[in-house]
Design an enzyme around this catalytic site. Structure first.
Site, PDB file in Angstrom:
ATOM      1  N   HIS A 101      62.507   8.873  40.464  1.00 14.57           N
ATOM      2  CA  HIS A 101      63.385   9.836  40.946  1.00 14.57           C
ATOM      3  C   HIS A 101      62.434  10.989  41.398  1.00 14.57           C
ATOM      4  O   HIS A 101      61.433  11.190  40.696  1.00 14.57           O
ATOM      5  CB  HIS A 101      64.331  10.245  39.920  1.00 14.57           C
ATOM      6  CG  HIS A 101      65.034   9.208  39.208  1.00 14.57           C
ATOM      7  ND1 HIS A 101      64.807   8.532  38.329  1.00 14.57           N
ATOM      8  CD2 HIS A 101      66.536   9.227  39.827  1.00 14.57           C
ATOM      9  CE1 HIS A 101      66.030   8.042  37.939  1.00 14.57           C
ATOM     10  NE2 HIS A 101      66.961   8.345  38.806  1.00 14.57           N
ATOM     11  N   ASP A 104      61.419  13.295  38.262  1.00 14.33           N
ATOM     12  CA  ASP A 104      60.489  12.972  37.290  1.00 14.33           C
ATOM     13  C   ASP A 104      59.095  13.364  37.802  1.00 14.33           C
ATOM     14  O   ASP A 104      58.513  13.199  36.613  1.00 14.33           O
ATOM     15  CB  ASP A 104      60.793  11.389  37.431  1.00 14.33           C
ATOM     16  CG  ASP A 104      61.943  10.609  37.433  1.00 14.33           C
ATOM     17  OD1 ASP A 104      62.826  11.029  36.723  1.00 14.33           O
ATOM     18  OD2 ASP A 104      61.799   9.292  37.977  1.00 14.33           O
TER      19      ASP A 104
HETATM   20  C1  XLS Z   1      71.354   5.023  35.320  1.00 10.43           C
HETATM   21  C2  XLS Z   1      70.660   4.386  36.360  1.00 10.43           C
HETATM   22  C3  XLS Z   1      69.305   5.118  37.016  1.00 10.43           C
HETATM   23  C4  XLS Z   1      69.176   4.549  38.364  1.00 10.43           C
HETATM   24  C5  XLS Z   1      68.353   5.307  39.385  1.00 10.43           C
HETATM   25  O1  XLS Z   1      71.822   4.644  34.474  1.00 10.43           O
HETATM   26  O2  XLS Z   1      70.152   3.125  35.879  1.00 10.43           O
HETATM   27  O3  XLS Z   1      68.552   5.392  36.242  1.00 10.43           O
HETATM   28  O4  XLS Z   1      68.729   3.192  38.302  1.00 10.43           O
HETATM   29  O5  XLS Z   1      68.905   6.601  39.479  1.00 10.43           O
END
Ligand code: XLS
Ligand code: CA
Ligand code: CA
Length: 436
Positions: A101, A104
Site C-alpha cells: 500500500h 506502508d
Molecule cells: C484487508 C485487506 C487488505 C487488502 C489490500 O482486509 O486484505 O489488506 O488486501 O488493501
C-alpha cells in the site's frame, strides 16, 4: 551493506526428508509440474504491510515485535531501512514478487504534496532494489482507510472533498505501481460500507463507488498502465457491511457499472470464510465468470469471527484451491500473495521465514496434488459423466434454447418418471484424501 537478517542464509529446497526448518521440503522453484515451473505456477508474493509494518499489536495491546530497521530516529530513514530489509528478506526467501500500500512504504506527511515527494523518494529506492534483485511487483494499492479523514469511507464518503482526496491518492499509487512495473493494481474496499442505514444513502454511495472505478479505468488508459485491475471482496471489517461483500456481489456491481471487461477479482481465503463461503467457492465462482485474477493466500480460524490473516498450512485447502486455479488455466498477471501475519507471540525475525516457508510448502503440495488429480482425471470424468445427459440430443436442445416448457411437458408425459443416480459424495471424499 547492513544486514537485517544476518543469521539467515538463502533458503533452499532440501526435500521432504530434511530436518532443517529453514529449508523448503516441497517447494522446488524449478521443478516442472504439468510442463511449467513451480515458481511460474505459484507466483508467490510477500506483502509489505503485515510483514514489515505489522508489529504484533491487537485491540488489547501494542506492538510486541522489535525490528532493527525501525530503530532510526527519522521516519524516512526508517522507511528506507525497512525497504532494504524487505528486499534482503525477499532475496533470502527466494520469493519472486511483493505487494504494497502507498502508506506502508512511506509515512504520510502534513500535505499531499510532501507525502507524494516522500513516496517518490522511496520508490526510487524500491526501483533500484528491484533492478538489483530481479524481484517484481505483483500489485500496488492505496491505503484510503487508516487516516481519520476516511472514517466514513473513501469513494463512498458523504463528502466529495474526501472522494477527491482518495482519487488523488489512487492516481499517485497507480503511477508508482506503473513505474515499478506492477503486474496489477488492487482495490480493496477499505471502509467502503456502512455501520447503520439510519445515516447512509446506500444508492448514492454505490453510484459514487462505480464512478470512482470508472475514473480509475480512464486513468489506467491515460497512464498506459498494462497491469490488471482487481477488486478484492470482503464482507465485513472494518465496516459492519462492506459493499464488496463477496465475488457474487462484486460481479453484479461490475456489470451494473459497465466495468466487467476492466476488472478481475483478488480472492482472499480469509474473506471468503468471513462471507460464509469456502475459499474454493469464491475461486470457483470467479473462474466461472471470467473474473479469477489473483489470490491473497491466508486462512482464518473457524472459532474466531474476524480476519485473523494466518499463514496457510492446510493441505486440503491448498489442494482444492490449486485444483480450481489450474483448471481455470493458472495465473497470468496474478499470483499467491501472502496477506498473512505472524501471531503476536512470534516475535523474532526468523519467524517471518518460518511462516513464509510453511505457506510456500503448503501451496507447493497443493499444486502437486491438484496436478495429479487433473492428470488422473477421475474427478473430471466423474463430473462429466454426471452431466452426460446434457451432451445427448435432448440435453443439447434444451441448452441451445430449442425447447420450451410445452415441449418439456410433452417429453415428460411420454417418458414417465426419470431415473435418479447417486452423487457418490463419500466415495469422492475418500478419493480426495488419497491425493493429500
Ligand atoms: C484487508 C485487506 C487488505 C487488502 C489490500 O482486509 O486484505 O489488506 O488486501 O488493501
Ligand atoms: Ca487481502
Ligand atoms: Ca484479510
Amino acid at each position: 551493506m547492513r544486514e537485517y537478517f544476518p543469521e539467515i542464509e538463502k533458503i533452499v529446497f532440501e526435500g521432504p526428508g530434511s530436518k532443517n526448518p529453514l529449508s523448503f521440503k516441497h517447494y522446488d522453484a524449478n521443478e516442472l509440474v504439468m510442463g511449467r515451473k513451480m515458481s511460474e505456477h505459484l507466483r508467490f508474493s510477500a506483502c509489505y504491510w503485515h510483514t514489515f509494518k505489522g508489529l504484533g499489536s491487537d485491540p488489547f495491546g501494542g506492538p510486541t515485535f522489535i525490528r532493527e530497521y525501525d530503530l532510526a530516529a527519522d521516519e524516512m530513514e526508517v522507511a528506507e531501512n525497512a525497504m532494504r530489509a524487505a528486499f534482503e528478506f525477499f532475496s533470502k526467501l527466494g520469493i519472486g514478487f511483493w505487494c504494497f500500500h502507498d502508506r506502508d512504504i512511506a509515512p504520510e506527511a502534513d500535505s499531499l504534496q510532501e507525502t507524494n515527494q516522500r513516496l517518490d523518494r522511496i520508490v526510487d529506492l524500491a526501483e533500484s532494489l528491484q533492478d538489483d534483485t530481479g524481484i517484481k511487483l505483483l500489485w500496488g494499492t492505496t491505503n484510503a482507510f487508516s487516516h481519520r479523514r476516511f472514517m466514513a469511507g473513501a469513494a463512498t464518503n458523504p463528502s466529495p472533498a474526501i472522494f477527491a482526496y482518495a482519487a488523488s491518492q489512487v492516481k499517485k499509487a497507480m503511477e508508482l505501481t506503473h513505474r515499478l512495473g506492477g503486474q496489477g493494481y488492487v482495490f480493496w474496499g477499505g471502509r467502503e460500507g456502512y455501520e447503520t442505514l439510519i445515516n447512509t444513502d446506500m444508492q448514492r454511495e454505490l453510484d459514487h463507488l462505480g464512478r470512482f472505478l470508472q475514473m480509475a479505468v480512464e486513468y489506467r488508459r491515460q497512464l498506459g498502465f498494462k497491469g490488471a485491475l482487481y477488486i478484492e471482496p470482503k464482507p465485513k471489517e472494518p465496516t459492519k457491511h462492506q459493499y464488496d461483500f463477496d465475488a457474487g456481489t462484486c460481479h453484479a456491481f461490475l456489470q451494473k457499472y459497465g466495468l466487467m471487461e476492466h476488472f478481475k477479482l483478488n480472492i482472499e481465503a480469509n474473506h471468503a470464510t468471513l462471507a460464509g463461503h469456502t475459499f474454493q467457492h469464491e475461486l470457483a465462482y470467479a473462474a466461472a465468470n471470467g473474473l479469477l485474477g489473483s489470490v491473497d493466500a491466508n486462512r482464518g480460524d473457524l472459532l474466531l469471527g474476524w480476519d485473523t490473516d494466518q499463514f496457510p498450512t492446510d493441505i486440503r485447502d491448498t489442494t482444492l484451491a490449486m485444483h480450481i486455479i489450474l483448471k481455470a488455466g493458472g495465473f497470468s498477471t496474478g499470483g499467491l500473495n501472502f496477506d498473512a501475519k505472524l501471531r503476536r507471540q512470534s516475535i523474532d525475525p526468523v519467524d517471518l521465514f518460518h511462516a513464509h516457508i510453511g505457506g510456500m510448502d503448503a501451496f507447493a503440495r497443493g499444486l502437486k496434488n491438484a496436478a495429479r488429480m487433473i492428470e488422473d482425471g477421475v474427478f473430471t470424468d466423474f463430473i462429466r459423466n454426471r452431466y452426460a445427459g446434457w451432451d445427448g440430443e435432448f440435453g443439447r436442445r434444451i441448452e441451445r434454447g430449442d425447447l420450451a416448457f410445452a415441449d418439456l411437458e410433452k417429453y415428460t408425459l411420454e417418458k414417465g418418471e426419470p431415473e435418479v443416480r447417486s452423487g457418490r459424495q463419500e466415495m469422492l471424499e475418500n478419493l480426495l484424501n488419497q491425493y493429500l
